[in-house]
Design a protein around this motif. Structure first.
Motif, short mmCIF file in Angstrom:
data_model
loop_
_atom_site.label_atom_id
_atom_site.label_comp_id
_atom_site.label_asym_id
_atom_site.label_seq_id
_atom_site.Cartn_x
_atom_site.Cartn_y
_atom_site.Cartn_z
N HIS A 109 -11.65 -14.46 19.10
CA HIS A 109 -12.04 -15.20 18.07
C HIS A 109 -11.44 -14.18 16.62
CE1 HIS A 109 -14.19 -11.37 19.22
NE2 HIS A 109 -14.43 -11.05 17.75
N MET A 110 -10.48 -13.37 17.19
CA MET A 110 -9.54 -12.84 15.93
C MET A 110 -8.28 -13.23 15.96
SD MET A 110 -10.57 -8.68 16.44
CE MET A 110 -12.37 -8.31 16.63
N THR A 111 -7.76 -13.50 14.60
CA THR A 111 -6.28 -13.60 14.46
C THR A 111 -5.39 -12.90 14.94
OG1 THR A 111 -6.41 -12.72 12.37
CG2 THR A 111 -7.06 -15.11 12.27
N VAL A 112 -4.20 -13.16 14.88
CA VAL A 112 -3.15 -11.95 15.23
C VAL A 112 -3.33 -10.99 14.45
CG1 VAL A 112 -0.52 -11.60 15.05
CG2 VAL A 112 -1.68 -13.79 16.19
N TRP A 113 -3.41 -11.04 12.93
CA TRP A 113 -3.46 -9.99 12.23
C TRP A 113 -5.05 -9.03 12.55
CZ3 TRP A 113 -1.09 -8.68 7.48
CH2 TRP A 113 -1.61 -7.34 6.84
N GLU A 114 -5.99 -9.78 12.67
CA GLU A 114 -7.30 -8.87 12.99
C GLU A 114 -7.00 -8.27 14.32
OE1 GLU A 114 -10.20 -11.94 10.60
OE2 GLU A 114 -9.74 -12.20 12.75
N ASN A 115 -6.25 -9.00 15.23
CA ASN A 115 -6.25 -8.21 16.62
C ASN A 115 -5.43 -6.70 16.24
OD1 ASN A 115 -6.96 -9.22 19.33
ND2 ASN A 115 -6.57 -11.04 18.20
N ILE A 116 -4.14 -7.11 15.65
CA ILE A 116 -3.47 -5.89 15.35
C ILE A 116 -4.28 -4.72 14.68
CG2 ILE A 116 -1.41 -4.99 14.49
CD1 ILE A 116 -0.14 -7.74 15.16
N ALA A 117 -4.97 -5.17 13.65
CA ALA A 117 -5.73 -4.26 12.67
C ALA A 117 -6.86 -3.50 13.41
CB ALA A 117 -6.00 -4.84 11.48
N PHE A 118 -7.17 -4.01 14.68
CA PHE A 118 -8.69 -3.76 14.94
C PHE A 118 -8.81 -2.16 15.40
CE2 PHE A 118 -11.24 -2.84 18.91
CZ PHE A 118 -12.44 -3.33 18.49
N GLY A 119 -7.66 -1.47 15.95
CA GLY A 119 -7.67 -0.14 16.30
C GLY A 119 -7.81 0.79 15.16
N LEU A 120 -7.26 0.43 14.07
CA LEU A 120 -7.12 0.97 12.73
C LEU A 120 -8.48 0.82 11.96
CD1 LEU A 120 -3.65 -0.25 11.62
CD2 LEU A 120 -4.32 1.98 12.45
N ASP A 121 -8.88 -0.26 12.03
CA ASP A 121 -10.34 -0.68 11.49
C ASP A 121 -11.49 0.18 12.08
OD1 ASP A 121 -9.74 -2.61 9.79
OD2 ASP A 121 -10.36 -4.49 11.08
N ILE A 122 -11.45 0.26 13.20
CA ILE A 122 -12.47 1.16 14.05
C ILE A 122 -12.22 2.63 13.58
CG2 ILE A 122 -13.25 -0.42 15.77
CD1 ILE A 122 -11.82 1.14 17.60
N ARG A 123 -11.23 3.04 13.40
CA ARG A 123 -10.83 4.33 12.77
C ARG A 123 -11.10 4.64 11.17
NH1 ARG A 123 -7.39 6.94 17.10
NH2 ARG A 123 -8.00 5.34 18.80
N SER A 124 -11.50 3.57 10.65
CA SER A 124 -11.76 3.47 9.10
C SER A 124 -10.80 3.99 8.40
CB SER A 124 -13.30 4.28 8.94
OG SER A 124 -13.19 5.67 9.35
N THR A 125 -9.47 3.60 8.68
CA THR A 125 -8.42 3.94 7.89
C THR A 125 -8.45 2.95 6.62
OG1 THR A 125 -7.30 3.74 10.12
CG2 THR A 125 -5.86 3.71 8.06
N SER A 126 -7.76 3.60 5.55
CA SER A 126 -7.87 2.67 4.22
C SER A 126 -7.19 1.51 4.47
CB SER A 126 -7.39 3.55 3.21
OG SER A 126 -6.22 3.43 2.97
N LEU A 127 -7.83 0.37 3.57
CA LEU A 127 -7.35 -1.08 3.84
C LEU A 127 -5.91 -0.98 3.56
CD1 LEU A 127 -10.16 -3.14 2.37
CD2 LEU A 127 -9.33 -3.24 4.59
N ASN A 128 -5.48 -0.27 2.47
CA ASN A 128 -3.85 -0.68 1.95
C ASN A 128 -2.94 -0.16 3.34
OD1 ASN A 128 -4.02 -1.44 -0.34
ND2 ASN A 128 -4.23 0.38 -1.57
N ILE A 129 -3.52 1.22 3.86
CA ILE A 129 -2.68 1.68 4.89
C ILE A 129 -2.72 0.69 6.11
CG2 ILE A 129 -2.41 3.49 6.70
CD1 ILE A 129 -3.46 5.47 4.53
N ILE A 130 -3.96 0.19 6.51
CA ILE A 130 -3.95 -0.87 7.35
C ILE A 130 -3.05 -2.16 7.17
CG2 ILE A 130 -5.72 -2.85 8.34
CD1 ILE A 130 -7.86 -0.58 8.27
N SER A 131 -3.24 -2.57 5.93
CA SER A 131 -2.17 -3.83 5.54
C SER A 131 -0.70 -3.58 5.82
CB SER A 131 -2.57 -4.18 4.13
OG SER A 131 -1.73 -4.93 3.63
#
Ligand SMILES: Nc1ncnc2c1ncn2[C@@H]1O[C@H](COP(=O)(O)OP(=O)(O)O)[C@@H](O)[C@H]1O
Ligand SMILES: [Mg+2]
Length: 230
Positions: A88-110
């Motif tokens: 249910h997640m896009t390619v972008w969201e899949n890749i960002a997943f591990g970074l999201d749960i580590r609460s990295t800042s949005l700019n860095i994730i991007s």
């Protein structure tokens, strides 16, 4: 990071899946594990990842006894055969997943996701869902997801096993190039000897929970061709 496996054994009931394994994996090397089905390759990978525990023995990461570290503390990226992406997640969201749960800042994730999309050559596919990708593309996304957390170690358990031969060849060349650019300690399980010979710096042949031979591709190739029953 280097990995030292010291006198490691794993029993399931009375069955020995691994028996007294001693092994050193140099920092930054790409090592292939080969051997028949049931010889203990995945069990060893799972113990290194912290998904399973050994019955006996120790695992050291660069001189630190890591036998009882949690999965998170190990900072390991892994990709398994048919490793499911989040549907249910896009390619972008899949890749960002591990970074999201580590609460990295949005700019860095991007920034990081953009770099990884470039690395796996899927920049134009960021908004697609897994079912809109080919098998090879999906495994590349799984690799990018594993790499996103900048792991200390990358564990690949038959990551290209389910793909057709042409795609496998492309991906193994790509993995080889990637590893040259950014040498990260990598353990790669494959049942395909040719794949191991082409990709790895070092090959370890397992047989019935023991190491039958370990060495550079030339040595292991010689062993395989003179002991073709294994
Ligand atoms: N959870 C488990 N319970 C019982 N036996 C297991 C379990 N996991 C693996 N084994 C057994 O341990 C042996 C090694 O398995 P595995 O490491 O998956 O082999 P490989 O990856 O080399 O094919 C096999 O005989 C398998 O059946
Ligand atoms: Mg296996």
């Amino acid at each position: 990071m280097s990995i030292l496996i010291e006198n490691l054994s794993k029993k399931f009931g009375t069955f020995s899946a691994l028996s007294h394994i001693n092994l050193e994996i140099k920092s930054g090397s790409l090592v292939a594990l080969i051997g028949p089905s049931g010889s203990g390759k995945s069990t060893l990978l799972r113990i290194i990842a912290g998904l399973d525990t050994a019955t006996e023995g120790r695992v050291w990461f660069t001189g630190r006894d890591s036998t009882f570290l949690s999965i998170q503390e190990r900072e390991i990226g892994f990709v398994f055969q048919n490793y499911a992406l989040f549907k249910h997640m896009t390619v972008w969201e899949n890749i960002a997943f591990g970074l999201d749960i580590r609460s990295t800042s949005l700019n860095i994730i991007s920034d990081q996701v953009k770099q990884l999309l470039k690395l796996i050559q899927l920049e134009k596919f960021a908004d697609r869902y897994p079912n809109q990708l080919s098998g090879g593309q999906r495994q590349r996304v799984a690799l990018a997801r594993a790499l996103a957390i900048e792991p200390n170690v990358l564990l690949l358990d038959e990551p290209f096993g389910a793909l057709d031969i042409k795609v496998r060849k492309d991906l193994r060349n790509w993995l080889r190039r990637l590893h040259k650019q950014a040498p990260m300690t990598t353990i790669f399980v494959t049942h395909d000897h040719q794949e191991a010979l082409e990709v790895a710096d070092e090959i370890i042949l397992f047989k019935q929970g023991r190491i039958e031979i370990l060495g550079n591709p030339q040595d292991v190739y010689k062993h395989l061709t003179t002991n073709s029953s294994s």
